[in-house]
Design a protein around this motif. Structure first.
Motif, PDB file in Angstrom:
ATOM      1  N   UNK A  76       0.791  -1.225   0.000  1.00 34.03           N
ATOM      2  CA  UNK A  76       0.000   0.000   0.000  1.00 34.03           C
ATOM      3  C   UNK A  76       0.821   1.271   0.000  1.00 34.03           C
ATOM      4  N   UNK A  77       2.107   1.196   0.275  1.00 31.29           N
ATOM      5  CA  UNK A  77       2.950   2.395   0.237  1.00 31.29           C
ATOM      6  C   UNK A  77       3.655   2.396  -1.101  1.00 31.29           C
ATOM      7  N   UNK A  78       3.071   3.149  -2.054  1.00 33.18           N
ATOM      8  CA  UNK A  78       3.639   3.215  -3.395  1.00 33.18           C
ATOM      9  C   UNK A  78       3.166   4.489  -4.062  1.00 33.18           C
ATOM     10  N   UNK A  79       3.928   4.920  -5.068  1.00 33.68           N
ATOM     11  CA  UNK A  79       3.556   6.084  -5.869  1.00 33.68           C
ATOM     12  C   UNK A  79       4.086   5.876  -7.277  1.00 33.68           C
ATOM     13  N   UNK A  80       3.501   6.590  -8.218  1.00 34.25           N
ATOM     14  CA  UNK A  80       3.935   6.493  -9.613  1.00 34.25           C
ATOM     15  C   UNK A  80       4.157   7.882 -10.175  1.00 34.25           C
ATOM     16  N   UNK A  81       4.962   7.941 -11.221  1.00 31.56           N
ATOM     17  CA  UNK A  81       5.213   9.186 -11.947  1.00 31.56           C
ATOM     18  C   UNK A  81       5.218   8.876 -13.440  1.00 31.56           C
TER      19      UNK A  81
END
Length: 166
Positions: free
Chosen positions: A150-155
């Motif tokens: 659940x700890x994720x990010x995208x660019x």
């Protein structure tokens, strides 16, 4: 024993009526102030409990559009700015997607102290065959905490390649 409405003591009905009148007879400014405080507290708590403790930005190097490297690969260079907004040191796994056969040249795992921002230069290589008919395409960098679901990010960014033959 239940009492019918016409059997209620007059004082009980009057007390309920008086309470509603007291609420609705507040000055409009006070009522709006109470409502505004409630809304602001709700928004603050929602943001506080739903924030993601990692952030990533992908900045494409503008000096060179692309580079052809050995093995028929096209390479673009990016700087990933990874922010650890958590309260403890975290390790993150870095991946790239969006193009068939895309791979990162550089570290696939990094560790960042709490509150720090890491500027990480990486290269993305894609086989020339994956770029048939297109000269630029979308790529997505993802950063996910190791061992923390659940700890994720995208660019999102762009991958530039040679112009297709006409």
């Amino acid at each position: 024993m239940l009492l019918a409405a016409h059997q209620w003591p007059a004082a009980a009905g009057q007390a309920v009526t008086d309470a509603w009148l007291a609420i609705w007879s507040l000055p409009a400014g006070v009522a709006f102030d109470v409502l505004a405080v409630f809304v602001l507290c709700s928004v603050f708590l929602t943001v506080l409990f739903n924030r993601i403790p990692v952030g990533v930005d992908a900045i494409r190097e503008r000096g060179q559009l692309f580079r052809e490297v050995d093995g028929g690969l096209i390479e673009n260079v990016y700087t990933l700015k990874i922010r650890n907004m958590g309260e403890k040191e975290m390790s993150y796994r870095i991946a790239v997607g969006g193009l068939e056969g895309a791979r990162i040249v550089g570290p696939a795992k990094v560790t960042i102290k709490s509150g720090d921002v890491l500027a990480l230069p990486v290269a993305v290589q894609v086989p020339r065959s994956a770029l048939q008919g297109i000269s630029n395409a979308d790529v997505v960098f993802s950063v996910a905490a190791v061992g923390q679901s659940g700890i994720r990010d995208t660019a999102d960014s762009r991958f530039l390649g040679p112009e297709p033959a006409r």
